[in-house]
Design an enzyme around this catalytic site. Structure first.
Site, PDB file in Angstrom:
ATOM      1  N   GLY A   1      22.333  11.269 -51.547  1.00 49.05           N
ATOM      2  CA  GLY A   1      21.504  12.480 -51.615  1.00 49.05           C
ATOM      3  C   GLY A   1      22.250  13.682 -51.053  1.00 49.05           C
TER       4      GLY A   1
ATOM      5  CB  THR B   1      12.018  15.079 -57.522  1.00 44.84           C
ATOM      6  OG1 THR B   1      10.823  14.403 -57.877  1.00 44.84           O
ATOM      7  CG2 THR B   1      12.069  15.289 -56.027  1.00 44.84           C
ATOM      8  CB  VAL B   2      16.927  16.170 -58.284  1.00 46.37           C
ATOM      9  CG1 VAL B   2      18.260  16.773 -57.881  1.00 46.37           C
ATOM     10  CG2 VAL B   2      16.683  14.887 -57.500  1.00 46.37           C
TER      11      VAL B   2
ATOM     12  CD  GLU C   1      29.466  15.130 -52.322  1.00 50.49           C
ATOM     13  OE1 GLU C   1      30.645  15.442 -52.450  1.00 50.49           O
ATOM     14  OE2 GLU C   1      29.087  14.100 -51.719  1.00 50.49           O
TER      15      GLU C   1
ATOM     16  CE  LYS D   1      21.620   6.423 -54.625  1.00 47.13           C
ATOM     17  NZ  LYS D   1      20.413   6.372 -53.787  1.00 47.13           N
TER      18      LYS D   1
HETATM   19  N1  HSE Z   1      15.488   6.693 -55.128  1.00 47.66           N
HETATM   20  C1  HSE Z   1      16.677   7.101 -54.475  1.00 47.66           C
HETATM   21  C2  HSE Z   1      16.581   6.696 -52.995  1.00 47.66           C
HETATM   22  C3  HSE Z   1      16.843   8.580 -54.614  1.00 47.66           C
HETATM   23  O1  HSE Z   1      15.493   6.350 -52.555  1.00 47.66           O
HETATM   24  O2  HSE Z   1      17.590   6.696 -52.312  1.00 47.66           O
HETATM   25  C4  HSE Z   1      18.185   9.089 -54.223  1.00 47.66           C
HETATM   26  O3  HSE Z   1      19.202   8.557 -55.011  1.00 47.66           O
END
Ligand code: HSE
Length: 410
Positions: A128, A10-11, A123, A199
């Site tokens: 995101g 995806t990314v 970053e 995170k």
């Molecule tokens: N699975 C993560 C979310 C993707 O839903 O935030 C982004 O880190």
């Protein structure tokens, strides 16, 4: 400048799309000669216009002298760690969206990057598309940080919003989040809070200066939340959100945790819905600053990765890497040892249960909701050390606890 991309999920595919679509703008606005994709590493085959760029062999990228920046969007720890380490050791800068990698090996990879005079940038690993790592390390660099907290997982925020606003089941909402490319490969990492945990580790390491590992942080997901809790939260002017937080305590230790929390309805975080994330940073000079934006999804996340690539391209060999020290034992205080208020919901057939609750806890706020069964009791405790609240609850014989959720102080 030439960049290679490891992982076309995806990314990764979003990174390629952004570089190709916005190429002219990126090059002219940043005064670059060019920005080209050399190779894309993936074991799968893709029928895309740039399919000639694919390789299944990591060494093609590692040994390509023209590739000075490598994007890592493979996810997971292995082989991402080995590949990233090899790239840095070979003198290539790396830009990654991989929070699991940064949370587990950030200190080591930052050290290697510094030693080799290249960059290790991430970053996209938190929030995101929201700029948060660079603002913390650059724009807010003058502060001593007191707290960093927020909604750090788009999938769970999307699910909670759908449950609260549309009465949708967790499973249905998760399916939509997966279809939109928000969820992790293994969505239990979203739902059980592990993604948010990684995170907050990265944010805590940046803000408080030493590496924080995911297994040190009390982590709870959203699976225990019911629509009854949502209603009770509403009855006291609050909203349930999955919150990751790290806060400096008076003794200098850090309390970091991830779990559902009842957020004040007037907090800027309360109205952050859907896939959006929000991060609040509290510094002793600036006070509270909020960052809000799309926390997951192909192009939003790619936007942050490509910004790191551009930073490497514009600044060449000038180090842009961040810094934090190795892990230190005793830096964290367990969440159970810190004072909080808690929302409690449970069942009891004891007619005098409210008196008993009041005698154990002192003043509590009893909550009500429409159509609650007669034996359902919900209340909010006063502020006390979390483990003491749990001990007091054990004194309530026959009180069958269904939910225990902390109240956020924002
Ligand atoms: N699975 C993560 C979310 C993707 O839903 O935030 C982004 O880190």
């Amino acid at each position: 400048m030439k960049v290679s991309v490891m992982g076309h999920g995806t990314v990764g595919s979003g990174v390629v799309e952004v570089i190709l679509t916005n190429n002219e703008k990126i090059v002219s606005r940043n005064g670059l000669d060019s920005l080209e994709i050399s190779h894309i590493l993936d074991l799968r085959d893709f029928d895309v216009p740039y399919k000639d760029k694919f390789t299944k062999d990591f060494n093609v990228i590692l040994n390509d002298d023209e590739t000075s920046v490598v994007v890592e969007t493979m996810g997971g720890l292995h082989p991402a760690y080995e590949f990233v380490k090899s790239c840095l050791e070979a003198g290539k800068s790396v830009c990654t969206s991989n929070k699991e990698l940064v949370a587990a090996f950030g200190d080591e990879l930052l050290d290697i990057a510094r030693e080799k005079n290249v960059n290790f940038l991430f970053e996209a690993s938190v929030g995101g598309g929201i700029p948060i790592i660079r603002p913390i390390t650059k724009c807010l660099a003058a502060n001593e940080f007191r707290k960093v907290a927020g909604i750090l997982n788009g999938t769970t925020n999307f699910i909670l919003s759908k449950m609260i606003k549309e009465n949708m089941s967790l499973e249905q909402a998760l399916k939509i989040a997966q279809d939109n490319g928000y969820a992790e490969k293994d969505p239990t990492n979203d739902v059980e809070g592990h993604d948010a945990c990684r995170k907050i580790c990265i944010l805590a390491s940046l803000c408080f200066g030493t590496h924080v590992y995911p297994d040190e942080i009390a982590t709870q997901g959203i699976t225990g939340i019911s629509l009854f809790d949502v209603e009770y939260a509403k009855s006291c002017g609050r909203v349930i959100k999955l919150i990751g937080s790290a806060e400096k305590q008076p003794d200098g230790r850090i309390c970091a945790r991830v779990g559902p929390a009842l957020v004040n309805g007037e907090s800027p975080l309360a109205s952050v819905d859907g896939v959006f994330n929000a991060v609040m940073v509290d510094g002793n000079a600036v006070d509270e600053v909020y960052f809000i934006g799309k926390g997951a999804g192909k192009l939003a996340t790619a936007s942050a990765v490509v910004a790191d690539v551009i930073d490497c391209a514009v600044n060449g060999s000038t180090l842009r890497s961040y810094r934090w020290e190795k892990h230190v034992d005793g830096k964290l205080v367990p969440a159970d040892e810190v004072a909080t208020k808690m929302y409690v919901r449970g069942f009891s057939s004891d007619e005098s249960i409210k008196e008993k609750i009041s005698s154990v806890f002192g003043n509590v706020d009893f909550l009500t909701r429409a159509n609650a069964p007669k034996d359902e009791i919900a209340f909010v405790t006063g502020s006390d050390v979390q483990s003491v609240i749990k001990q007091k609850l054990e004194k309530l014989d026959g009180f069958d606890i269904q939910s225990l959720i902390r109240l956020a102080d924002f």
